[in-house]
Scaffold this motif. Structure first.
Motif, PDB file in Angstrom:
ATOM      1  N   GLU A 189      10.467  -9.790   4.777  1.00  0.00           N
ATOM      2  CA  GLU A 189       9.753  -9.772   3.375  1.00  0.00           C
ATOM      3  C   GLU A 189       8.358 -10.207   3.574  1.00  0.00           C
ATOM      4  OE1 GLU A 189      11.282 -10.933  -0.785  1.00  0.00           O
ATOM      5  OE2 GLU A 189       9.901 -12.512  -0.295  1.00  0.00           O
ATOM      6  N   ILE A 190       7.273  -9.120   3.379  1.00  0.00           N
ATOM      7  CA  ILE A 190       5.981  -9.228   3.500  1.00  0.00           C
ATOM      8  C   ILE A 190       5.278  -9.010   2.116  1.00  0.00           C
ATOM      9  CG2 ILE A 190       6.263  -8.513   5.705  1.00  0.00           C
ATOM     10  CD1 ILE A 190       4.830  -6.095   4.822  1.00  0.00           C
ATOM     11  N   ASN A 191       3.955  -9.498   1.965  1.00  0.00           N
ATOM     12  CA  ASN A 191       3.230  -9.064   0.944  1.00  0.00           C
ATOM     13  C   ASN A 191       2.515  -7.801   1.087  1.00  0.00           C
ATOM     14  OD1 ASN A 191       0.599  -9.330  -0.899  1.00  0.00           O
ATOM     15  ND2 ASN A 191       1.741 -10.665  -2.086  1.00  0.00           N
ATOM     16  N   SER A 192       2.294  -6.983   0.231  1.00  0.00           N
ATOM     17  CA  SER A 192       1.907  -5.788   0.340  1.00  0.00           C
ATOM     18  C   SER A 192       0.362  -5.740   0.790  1.00  0.00           C
ATOM     19  CB  SER A 192       1.865  -4.733  -0.717  1.00  0.00           C
ATOM     20  OG  SER A 192       1.271  -5.564  -2.068  1.00  0.00           O
ATOM     21  N   ASP A 193      -0.152  -7.018   0.542  1.00  0.00           N
ATOM     22  CA  ASP A 193      -1.804  -6.940   0.917  1.00  0.00           C
ATOM     23  C   ASP A 193      -2.032  -7.147   2.088  1.00  0.00           C
ATOM     24  OD1 ASP A 193      -2.239  -7.207  -1.984  1.00  0.00           O
ATOM     25  OD2 ASP A 193      -2.880  -9.311  -1.982  1.00  0.00           O
ATOM     26  N   VAL A 194      -0.910  -7.366   2.943  1.00  0.00           N
ATOM     27  CA  VAL A 194      -1.187  -7.192   4.492  1.00  0.00           C
ATOM     28  C   VAL A 194      -0.877  -5.869   5.137  1.00  0.00           C
ATOM     29  CG1 VAL A 194      -0.077  -9.638   4.619  1.00  0.00           C
ATOM     30  CG2 VAL A 194       1.182  -7.695   5.302  1.00  0.00           C
ATOM     31  N   ILE A 195      -0.671  -4.983   4.324  1.00  0.00           N
ATOM     32  CA  ILE A 195      -0.371  -3.474   4.775  1.00  0.00           C
ATOM     33  C   ILE A 195      -1.881  -2.863   4.905  1.00  0.00           C
ATOM     34  CG2 ILE A 195       0.135  -1.362   4.349  1.00  0.00           C
ATOM     35  CD1 ILE A 195       2.397  -2.395   2.604  1.00  0.00           C
ATOM     36  N   GLU A 196      -2.109  -2.534   6.354  1.00  0.00           N
ATOM     37  CA  GLU A 196      -3.250  -1.642   6.819  1.00  0.00           C
ATOM     38  C   GLU A 196      -3.033   0.010   6.755  1.00  0.00           C
ATOM     39  OE1 GLU A 196      -5.871  -4.078   9.435  1.00  0.00           O
ATOM     40  OE2 GLU A 196      -3.842  -5.219   9.997  1.00  0.00           O
TER      41      GLU A 196
ATOM     42  N   ASN B  70      -1.709   6.268   7.727  1.00  0.00           N
ATOM     43  CA  ASN B  70      -0.360   5.937   7.744  1.00  0.00           C
ATOM     44  C   ASN B  70      -0.210   4.378   7.489  1.00  0.00           C
ATOM     45  OD1 ASN B  70       0.816   8.571   8.441  1.00  0.00           O
ATOM     46  ND2 ASN B  70      -0.197   8.217  10.505  1.00  0.00           N
ATOM     47  N   PRO B  71       0.589   3.805   6.658  1.00  0.00           N
ATOM     48  CA  PRO B  71       0.789   2.448   6.413  1.00  0.00           C
ATOM     49  C   PRO B  71       1.307   1.910   7.493  1.00  0.00           C
ATOM     50  CG  PRO B  71       2.365   3.727   5.275  1.00  0.00           C
ATOM     51  CD  PRO B  71       1.468   4.617   5.612  1.00  0.00           C
ATOM     52  N   VAL B  72       0.545   0.582   7.906  1.00  0.00           N
ATOM     53  CA  VAL B  72       0.985  -0.093   9.265  1.00  0.00           C
ATOM     54  C   VAL B  72       0.869  -1.650   8.818  1.00  0.00           C
ATOM     55  CG1 VAL B  72       0.807   1.738  10.860  1.00  0.00           C
ATOM     56  CG2 VAL B  72      -1.113  -0.118  10.367  1.00  0.00           C
ATOM     57  N   VAL B  73       1.650  -2.455   9.528  1.00  0.00           N
ATOM     58  CA  VAL B  73       1.391  -3.869   9.509  1.00  0.00           C
ATOM     59  C   VAL B  73       1.314  -4.500  11.025  1.00  0.00           C
ATOM     60  CG1 VAL B  73       2.374  -4.293   7.193  1.00  0.00           C
ATOM     61  CG2 VAL B  73       3.807  -4.582   9.196  1.00  0.00           C
TER      62      VAL B  73
ATOM     63  N   PHE C  75       1.818   4.786  -0.930  1.00  0.00           N
ATOM     64  CA  PHE C  75       1.238   3.699  -1.779  1.00  0.00           C
ATOM     65  C   PHE C  75       0.263   3.833  -2.727  1.00  0.00           C
ATOM     66  CE2 PHE C  75       3.277   2.278   2.181  1.00  0.00           C
ATOM     67  CZ  PHE C  75       3.967   1.109   1.911  1.00  0.00           C
ATOM     68  N   THR C  76       0.405   3.047  -3.877  1.00  0.00           N
ATOM     69  CA  THR C  76      -0.545   3.280  -5.101  1.00  0.00           C
ATOM     70  C   THR C  76      -0.938   2.006  -5.474  1.00  0.00           C
ATOM     71  OG1 THR C  76       1.246   3.047  -6.556  1.00  0.00           O
ATOM     72  CG2 THR C  76       0.732   5.256  -5.887  1.00  0.00           C
ATOM     73  N   GLN C  77      -1.792   2.098  -6.286  1.00  0.00           N
ATOM     74  CA  GLN C  77      -2.471   0.677  -6.701  1.00  0.00           C
ATOM     75  C   GLN C  77      -1.079  -0.276  -7.477  1.00  0.00           C
ATOM     76  OE1 GLN C  77      -5.156   1.331  -9.836  1.00  0.00           O
ATOM     77  NE2 GLN C  77      -6.958   1.394  -8.312  1.00  0.00           N
ATOM     78  N   GLU C  78      -0.148   0.431  -7.895  1.00  0.00           N
ATOM     79  CA  GLU C  78       1.064  -0.522  -8.161  1.00  0.00           C
ATOM     80  C   GLU C  78       1.780  -1.472  -7.343  1.00  0.00           C
ATOM     81  OE1 GLU C  78       3.897   2.077 -10.069  1.00  0.00           O
ATOM     82  OE2 GLU C  78       2.659   2.541 -11.853  1.00  0.00           O
ATOM     83  N   ASP C  79       1.554  -1.040  -5.953  1.00  0.00           N
ATOM     84  CA  ASP C  79       2.117  -1.573  -4.825  1.00  0.00           C
ATOM     85  C   ASP C  79       1.148  -2.875  -4.653  1.00  0.00           C
ATOM     86  OD1 ASP C  79       4.444   0.323  -4.521  1.00  0.00           O
ATOM     87  OD2 ASP C  79       2.789   1.592  -3.817  1.00  0.00           O
ATOM     88  N   GLU C  80       0.130  -3.057  -4.993  1.00  0.00           N
ATOM     89  CA  GLU C  80      -0.733  -4.117  -4.651  1.00  0.00           C
ATOM     90  C   GLU C  80      -0.395  -5.381  -4.897  1.00  0.00           C
ATOM     91  OE1 GLU C  80      -4.618  -3.027  -5.817  1.00  0.00           O
ATOM     92  OE2 GLU C  80      -4.850  -1.555  -4.739  1.00  0.00           O
ATOM     93  N   ASN C  81      -0.583  -6.468  -4.148  1.00  0.00           N
ATOM     94  CA  ASN C  81      -0.144  -7.909  -4.258  1.00  0.00           C
ATOM     95  C   ASN C  81       1.293  -7.949  -4.639  1.00  0.00           C
ATOM     96  OD1 ASN C  81      -0.569 -10.672  -4.454  1.00  0.00           O
ATOM     97  ND2 ASN C  81      -1.231 -10.529  -6.296  1.00  0.00           N
ATOM     98  N   LYS C  82       2.121  -7.307  -3.870  1.00  0.00           N
ATOM     99  CA  LYS C  82       3.808  -7.389  -4.450  1.00  0.00           C
ATOM    100  C   LYS C  82       4.509  -7.574  -3.110  1.00  0.00           C
ATOM    101  CE  LYS C  82       7.069  -4.000  -6.150  1.00  0.00           C
ATOM    102  NZ  LYS C  82       7.241  -2.440  -6.341  1.00  0.00           N
ATOM    103  N   ASN C  83       5.311  -8.453  -3.344  1.00  0.00           N
ATOM    104  CA  ASN C  83       6.367  -8.827  -2.330  1.00  0.00           C
ATOM    105  C   ASN C  83       7.318  -7.678  -1.950  1.00  0.00           C
ATOM    106  OD1 ASN C  83       5.147 -11.242  -1.613  1.00  0.00           O
ATOM    107  ND2 ASN C  83       6.616 -12.348  -2.911  1.00  0.00           N
ATOM    108  N   ILE C  84       7.346  -7.232  -0.822  1.00  0.00           N
ATOM    109  CA  ILE C  84       8.355  -6.179  -0.627  1.00  0.00           C
ATOM    110  C   ILE C  84       9.278  -6.365   0.431  1.00  0.00           C
ATOM    111  CG2 ILE C  84       6.696  -4.044  -1.328  1.00  0.00           C
ATOM    112  CD1 ILE C  84       5.777  -3.742   1.415  1.00  0.00           C
TER     113      ILE C  84
END
Length: 200
Positions: free
Chosen positions: A30-37, A42-45, A62-71
């Motif tokens: 489980e990660i927070n979407s804010d760590v996604i680069e 292409n989205p990576v962590v 990924f959209t703004q709805e995904d920001e600061n969200k635990n996934i």
């Protein structure tokens, strides 16, 4: 019939529960979407001194709805390739009988299974690997041709399900595995220089 295969049950944005063989999974994270680069859009962590490519089950961006969200992420590894499949929720581990006669190969699904009167979809993880790493199979074949550290098995089977389900078991037993859907392609691989220790 393969008796009592352990499966992870999870949910995505649609209604049907999804299943994936437990032995294919490396970890659950489980990660927070804010760590996604993003690398080449292409989205990576950053993950264990490597990069994990991320993919949503519905393949949306990924959209703004995904920001600061635990996934929640199901992690799969194939050598140095790491894939994180983003899901809505992880529900349970169950054991189910898998019947080859009911298998099909429909994009991201291998077959549908009825569990407690609910239809569940068995996910084809190779579909997502091939989508995220389109040259993976060619690179693996080239690597295996030049590496004899593990005995190589060539698995030939016309069933998409068994071509995807059996190799991880053989790999855990200490073998490299290349698959082929028919004899003609297998012969072509042999003529190209592939030298397996055994053909199944």
């Amino acid at each position: 019939v393969i008796n009592k295969v352990p499966l992870l049950k999870f949910r995505t944005q649609d209604d049907a529960p999804k299943l994936v063989p437990l032995e294919l999974i490396s970890r659950l994270e489980e990660i927070n979407s804010d760590v996604i680069e993003f690398s080449d859009k292409n989205p990576v962590v950053q993950y264990r001194n490597n990069l994990m490519r991320l993919v949503k089950f519905d393949n949306t961006e990924f959209t703004q709805e995904d920001e600061n969200k635990n996934i929640e992420i199901i992690v799969f590894e194939d050598g140095e390739y790491i894939l994180g499949l983003i899901v809505e929720s992880i529900e349970d581990i169950i054991e189910v009988e898998i019947n080859k006669n009911n298998a099909h190969n429909n994009n991201s699904f291998l077959q549908s299974i009825i569990i407690d009167d609910v239809i569940c979809d068995l996910v084809d993880i190779n579909y997502f690997f091939n989508k995220v790493f389109p040259t993976l199979n060619e690179e693996k074949i080239d690597y295996i041709k030049n590496d004899d550290s593990l005995p190589l098995i060539l698995l030939v089977d016309d069933s998409p399900f068994f071509r995807k389900f059996i190799p991880p078991t053989l790999q855990k037993a200490g073998y490299s595995v290349i698959t082929s859907p028919n004899g003609a392609e297998a012969v072509s691989l042999l003529k190209s220089g592939l030298s397996p220790k055994a053909i199944v």
